[in-house]
Design an enzyme around this catalytic site. Sequence first.
Site, PDB file in Angstrom:
ATOM      1  N   ASP A 193      -3.487   6.285  -3.809  1.00 17.62           N
ATOM      2  CA  ASP A 193      -3.060   5.123  -4.583  1.00 17.62           C
ATOM      3  C   ASP A 193      -3.579   3.856  -3.917  1.00 17.62           C
ATOM      4  O   ASP A 193      -3.754   3.812  -2.697  1.00 17.62           O
ATOM      5  CB  ASP A 193      -1.526   5.051  -4.672  1.00 17.62           C
ATOM      6  CG  ASP A 193      -0.927   6.276  -5.317  1.00 17.62           C
ATOM      7  OD1 ASP A 193      -1.182   6.480  -6.503  1.00 17.62           O
ATOM      8  OD2 ASP A 193      -0.212   7.010  -4.622  1.00 17.62           O
ATOM      9  N   ASP A 211      -2.373   0.033  -3.702  1.00 15.69           N
ATOM     10  CA  ASP A 211      -1.313  -0.926  -3.997  1.00 15.69           C
ATOM     11  C   ASP A 211      -1.728  -2.316  -3.546  1.00 15.69           C
ATOM     12  O   ASP A 211      -2.450  -2.481  -2.550  1.00 15.69           O
ATOM     13  CB  ASP A 211      -0.013  -0.515  -3.304  1.00 15.69           C
ATOM     14  CG  ASP A 211       0.531   0.809  -3.830  1.00 15.69           C
ATOM     15  OD1 ASP A 211       0.211   1.138  -4.990  1.00 15.69           O
ATOM     16  OD2 ASP A 211       1.247   1.490  -3.092  1.00 15.69           O
ATOM     17  N   ASP A 261       7.764  -0.216   6.195  1.00 12.20           N
ATOM     18  CA  ASP A 261       8.448   0.766   7.028  1.00 12.20           C
ATOM     19  C   ASP A 261       7.774   0.998   8.368  1.00 12.20           C
ATOM     20  O   ASP A 261       8.331   0.718   9.418  1.00 12.20           O
ATOM     21  CB  ASP A 261       8.646   2.079   6.258  1.00 12.20           C
ATOM     22  CG  ASP A 261       7.369   2.595   5.611  1.00 12.20           C
ATOM     23  OD1 ASP A 261       6.284   2.038   5.863  1.00 12.20           O
ATOM     24  OD2 ASP A 261       7.467   3.568   4.834  1.00 12.20           O
TER      25      ASP A 261
END
Length: 480
Positions: free
Chosen positions: A50, A52, A176
Amino acid sequence: MIPRSEHSISRAAISPNALKVLYRLKEAGYQGFLVGGAVRDLLLGLRPKDFDVATNALPEEVRRLFRNCRLIGRRFRLAHVFFGNEIIEVATFRAAAAPEREDADDTDADGDPGAGAGVEGDADADAEGGADSGADLAVAEFSPPSDSEHRAFDLRGRILRDNIYGTIEEDVWRRDFAANGLYYNIEDFSIWDFVDGVSDIKARRLKLIGDPETRYREDPVRMLRAVRFAAKLDFSIEPNTEQPIKRLAYMLDGVPAARLFDEVLKLFLSGFGLKAYRLLQQYGLFEHLFPQSAAAFALPPYAYAAEMLERGLANTDERIAADKPVTPTFLFAVLLWSAVLRELNERQAGPTPDLALLLQACDTVLRTQQSRVAIPRRFAIPMRELLMLQPRFNRRSGVKALSILQHPRFRAAYDFLLLRAQVGVADPELAKWWTDIQVLPQEERVALVQARPAEPAAEGTAAAPGRRRRRRRRGGAARS
């Protein structure tokens, strides 16, 4: 800041659609950064799943720039820009977290887990980057008065809603892991690294940004993400990041079951399932995802099922590596088989399986499992059918025995039989017989089953007596 001359990321390796989004944001006067897992994977020489994007444009401003855009989420407001089958996720920079609250004894009231979705994306950038996944269904027990309309926590400190926007310097502290906290700037193709993430990538190390215990309490799914990234990337988990996991594993019990379904698929159906499973066991997380199975593994009669699960995950990893299809149906059958057998044995005394009781055992285990990992009906029903076919493999006499070959779940059930034979709980000769008969012509199949002596049917398979047909009288009304 790392200039283009000092890193290996080339625009040729970035999705053309992600570049379109980045350049349009730039042309409209906004900042545009490729973020998170995509930057990490590009630095590792991997192809990101992906791409982002992070920006200082608000979600509504992003929507005005792209006609093919849809806003999603309440927990974290996001823009999805659609290019055919590819979705570029655009997130606005968010501000730093509110002060952490002490943990409380009460648990939050999560909503009905509902039906989960398949693995649509890796969501590597950070746990906050995804859609609601049902998390905002929980009741907000605490919200700081200064931003109550935008941020809410539950009594455990888990974030329920967070739409406070900020700067890139604030946004990085919401991500994170340091390895995921990198920003590729489309303005000059530099990498912005606020948390020494490039060093972690070079050392193949996974380290949480901020205080690990606080970050796990904000979102317990980060513990699963630590395991997933460690398994996927072959990274070590930094000691301070690793230390609280076992102690806080219980917090997964308060995560919405639908969200955990998505995480389980990412853990086990992405090509590194066996390694992920072993790490889940190592950190005491597996028992909070599949408590019935974990309890059965600890009992001698079902201990073999742990080996069976490892073999099944290894086979799944091999299929994914060979670009062959895999299905959650088979995965959950292997994960829950020991729990189903234990439930069945508590219902019946004899060794011959009673199909009615087997069906009840399947339903009981599935019903209980829904409170931890919600398995949608589109996978639960085929899984039950797969397990219900296992006793039918013992019947090899009579033409009717061949009907199983036409069952839509035959192939998956047959693979499950082979797995049982590999761990010694199904007769290898039985597995070989069903392997051989599949390649025979129909007339040879019929001759083979007709030559075998009759076998007793499994309990619960006797046909119900048919309804007696009333004899039709001729001549209309009955004569007196």
